[in-house]
Design a protein around this motif. Structure first.
Motif, PDB file in Angstrom:
ATOM      1  N   MET A  36       0.983  -1.112   0.056  1.00  0.00           N
ATOM      2  CA  MET A  36       0.084   0.062   0.032  1.00  0.00           C
ATOM      3  C   MET A  36       0.886   1.240   0.025  1.00  0.00           C
ATOM      4  O   MET A  36       1.738   1.482   0.940  1.00  0.00           O
ATOM      5  CB  MET A  36      -0.828  -0.039   1.213  1.00  0.00           C
ATOM      6  CG  MET A  36      -1.761   1.146   1.234  1.00  0.00           C
ATOM      7  SD  MET A  36      -3.144   0.977   2.489  1.00  0.00           S
ATOM      8  CE  MET A  36      -2.106   0.668   3.901  1.00  0.00           C
ATOM      9  N   LEU A  37       0.817   2.252  -0.805  1.00  0.00           N
ATOM     10  CA  LEU A  37       1.336   3.498  -1.002  1.00  0.00           C
ATOM     11  C   LEU A  37       1.296   4.205   0.100  1.00  0.00           C
ATOM     12  O   LEU A  37       0.308   4.376   0.684  1.00  0.00           O
ATOM     13  CB  LEU A  37       1.194   4.053  -2.413  1.00  0.00           C
ATOM     14  CG  LEU A  37       1.901   5.378  -2.854  1.00  0.00           C
ATOM     15  CD1 LEU A  37       3.318   4.850  -3.206  1.00  0.00           C
ATOM     16  CD2 LEU A  37       1.261   5.951  -4.075  1.00  0.00           C
ATOM     17  N   LEU A  38       2.333   4.525   0.673  1.00  0.00           N
ATOM     18  CA  LEU A  38       2.575   5.654   1.571  1.00  0.00           C
ATOM     19  C   LEU A  38       1.628   5.136   3.166  1.00  0.00           C
ATOM     20  O   LEU A  38       0.784   5.843   3.732  1.00  0.00           O
ATOM     21  CB  LEU A  38       1.907   7.039   1.546  1.00  0.00           C
ATOM     22  CG  LEU A  38       2.668   7.530   0.194  1.00  0.00           C
ATOM     23  CD1 LEU A  38       1.764   9.270   0.055  1.00  0.00           C
ATOM     24  CD2 LEU A  38       4.056   7.990   0.364  1.00  0.00           C
ATOM     25  N   GLU A  39       1.847   3.978   3.336  1.00  0.00           N
ATOM     26  CA  GLU A  39       1.251   3.097   4.273  1.00  0.00           C
ATOM     27  C   GLU A  39       1.203   3.795   5.663  1.00  0.00           C
ATOM     28  O   GLU A  39       0.213   4.059   6.167  1.00  0.00           O
ATOM     29  CB  GLU A  39       1.618   1.536   4.290  1.00  0.00           C
ATOM     30  CG  GLU A  39       0.856   0.947   5.635  1.00  0.00           C
ATOM     31  CD  GLU A  39       1.323  -0.789   5.423  1.00  0.00           C
ATOM     32  OE1 GLU A  39       0.515  -1.408   6.255  1.00  0.00           O
ATOM     33  OE2 GLU A  39       2.112  -0.841   4.711  1.00  0.00           O
ATOM     34  N   GLU A  40       2.364   4.112   6.105  1.00  0.00           N
ATOM     35  CA  GLU A  40       2.829   4.795   7.173  1.00  0.00           C
ATOM     36  C   GLU A  40       1.898   5.980   7.545  1.00  0.00           C
ATOM     37  O   GLU A  40       1.591   6.275   8.564  1.00  0.00           O
ATOM     38  CB  GLU A  40       4.023   4.770   7.785  1.00  0.00           C
ATOM     39  CG  GLU A  40       4.695   3.398   7.891  1.00  0.00           C
ATOM     40  CD  GLU A  40       4.191   2.604   8.840  1.00  0.00           C
ATOM     41  OE1 GLU A  40       3.579   3.056   9.992  1.00  0.00           O
ATOM     42  OE2 GLU A  40       3.931   1.480   8.816  1.00  0.00           O
ATOM     43  N   ILE A  41       2.026   6.883   6.370  1.00  0.00           N
ATOM     44  CA  ILE A  41       1.394   8.268   6.416  1.00  0.00           C
ATOM     45  C   ILE A  41      -0.002   7.842   6.494  1.00  0.00           C
ATOM     46  O   ILE A  41      -0.737   8.651   7.283  1.00  0.00           O
ATOM     47  CB  ILE A  41       1.476   8.846   5.474  1.00  0.00           C
ATOM     48  CG1 ILE A  41       3.255   9.461   5.297  1.00  0.00           C
ATOM     49  CG2 ILE A  41       0.682   9.978   4.846  1.00  0.00           C
ATOM     50  CD1 ILE A  41       3.588  10.159   4.177  1.00  0.00           C
ATOM     51  N   ARG A  42      -0.789   6.818   6.102  1.00  0.00           N
ATOM     52  CA  ARG A  42      -2.014   6.684   6.056  1.00  0.00           C
ATOM     53  C   ARG A  42      -2.606   6.265   7.142  1.00  0.00           C
ATOM     54  O   ARG A  42      -3.624   6.586   7.684  1.00  0.00           O
ATOM     55  CB  ARG A  42      -2.645   5.861   4.871  1.00  0.00           C
ATOM     56  CG  ARG A  42      -2.399   6.151   3.572  1.00  0.00           C
ATOM     57  CD  ARG A  42      -2.294   5.315   2.544  1.00  0.00           C
ATOM     58  NE  ARG A  42      -3.527   4.962   1.669  1.00  0.00           N
ATOM     59  CZ  ARG A  42      -3.431   4.210   0.661  1.00  0.00           C
ATOM     60  NH1 ARG A  42      -2.382   3.870  -0.019  1.00  0.00           N
ATOM     61  NH2 ARG A  42      -4.719   4.031  -0.068  1.00  0.00           N
ATOM     62  N   LYS A  43      -1.749   5.727   8.206  1.00  0.00           N
ATOM     63  CA  LYS A  43      -1.892   5.121   9.473  1.00  0.00           C
ATOM     64  C   LYS A  43      -1.946   6.041  10.458  1.00  0.00           C
ATOM     65  O   LYS A  43      -2.841   6.441  11.261  1.00  0.00           O
ATOM     66  CB  LYS A  43      -0.998   4.238   9.859  1.00  0.00           C
ATOM     67  CG  LYS A  43      -1.067   2.483   9.235  1.00  0.00           C
ATOM     68  CD  LYS A  43       0.110   1.779   9.527  1.00  0.00           C
ATOM     69  CE  LYS A  43       0.057   0.459   9.108  1.00  0.00           C
ATOM     70  NZ  LYS A  43       1.200  -0.371   9.514  1.00  0.00           N
ATOM     71  N   LYS A  44      -1.226   7.188  10.239  1.00  0.00           N
ATOM     72  CA  LYS A  44      -1.275   8.566  10.926  1.00  0.00           C
ATOM     73  C   LYS A  44      -2.444   9.316  10.691  1.00  0.00           C
ATOM     74  O   LYS A  44      -2.981   9.937  11.695  1.00  0.00           O
ATOM     75  CB  LYS A  44       0.149   9.148  10.747  1.00  0.00           C
ATOM     76  CG  LYS A  44       0.506  10.030  11.845  1.00  0.00           C
ATOM     77  CD  LYS A  44       1.851  10.598  11.509  1.00  0.00           C
ATOM     78  CE  LYS A  44       2.449  11.326  12.583  1.00  0.00           C
ATOM     79  NZ  LYS A  44       3.927  11.685  12.402  1.00  0.00           N
TER      80      LYS A  44
END
Length: 228
Positions: free
Chosen positions: A1-9
């Motif tokens: 998933m693209l930019l996964e950590e950002i999306r979690k945040k």
């Protein structure tokens, strides 16, 4: 998933929008800009924050094209892009319909230096963007035009709400919290008297003091301001 950590945040801070009282229901939206890809991740349209998953968060370019994600992005994606296009230091944007900021915005009253904590925004007066229908290119253009004329980290939007940005999501959220607290102080002061607004000179001194507020930067624990 693209930019996964950002999306979690974004999911995490979406829940904090509710728990902090900055918004209710599905109002408001959050984005983070990734300078390496040139994409922003933004909360989806109309999904309750408690039900939003990282997969629901949408990745877009700054021209309004969806790059990754199956959901409809926030209708205010153009407004968020305006910050990243206009302010090179912007890495995150928080838009909320917080009660007191929205009250001032609906009354046509700027957020003033009734309390010195407004220094979190970098200015003595947070300006108000003229009213345009939410989610429209006209509103995004008006926000971008206002940003060109101010160093403020936040704006009020007439008959709508408030929006803040920062060099991190933590900082953008802290600025939003500061604005809401200052707006409540201003509203309460207006209810009993005429607020004693600090002068530009007094606020310039406070803003200078803020540069050394909190812990030293080299320890990796930069202050997010009074409310961060």
């Amino acid at each position: 998933m693209l930019l996964e950590e950002i999306r979690k945040k974004i999911v995490d801070y979406g829940n904090q929008l509710i728990s902090s009282g900055l918004t209710i229901g599905t109002a408001g939206n959050i984005s983070i800009y990734d300078p390496e890809t040139g994409y922003m991740a933004i909360s989806p349209s109309g999904i309750p924050y408690a039900q939003t998953t990282p997969e629901d968060v949408v990745v877009m370019d700054l021209q309004g094209n969806v790059v990754d994600g199956k959901r409809k992005p926030s209708s205010e994606n153009g407004l968020h892009a305006a910050f990243y296009l206009e302010k090179p230091d912007a890495r995150a944007v928080v838009h909320a319909h917080s009660m007191y900021c929205t009250t001032l915005a609906c009354a046509g009253v700027d957020l003033k230096a009734t309390h010195y904590a407004i220094a979190d925004t970098g200015v003595a007066t947070v300006p108000t963007v003229p009213y345009f229908t939410y989610g429209t290119p006209e509103l995004a253009a008006a926000v971008r035009e206002c940003l060109r004329g101010t160093d403020s980290k936040a704006l009020l939007m007439a008959n709508h709400g408030m929006v803040a940005y920062g060099d991190s999501l933590e900082k953008a959220f802290a600025v939003a919290m500061t604005c809401e607290w200052c707006a409540q102080v201003e509203w309460r002061a207006m209810a009993i008297s005429t607020p004693n607004v600090l002068s530009d000179e007094q606020m310039a001194e406070v803003i200078e003091h803020y540069k050394t507020y909190g812990q030293a930067k080299e320890d990796g624990k930069k202050s997010q301001g009074y409310f961060g």
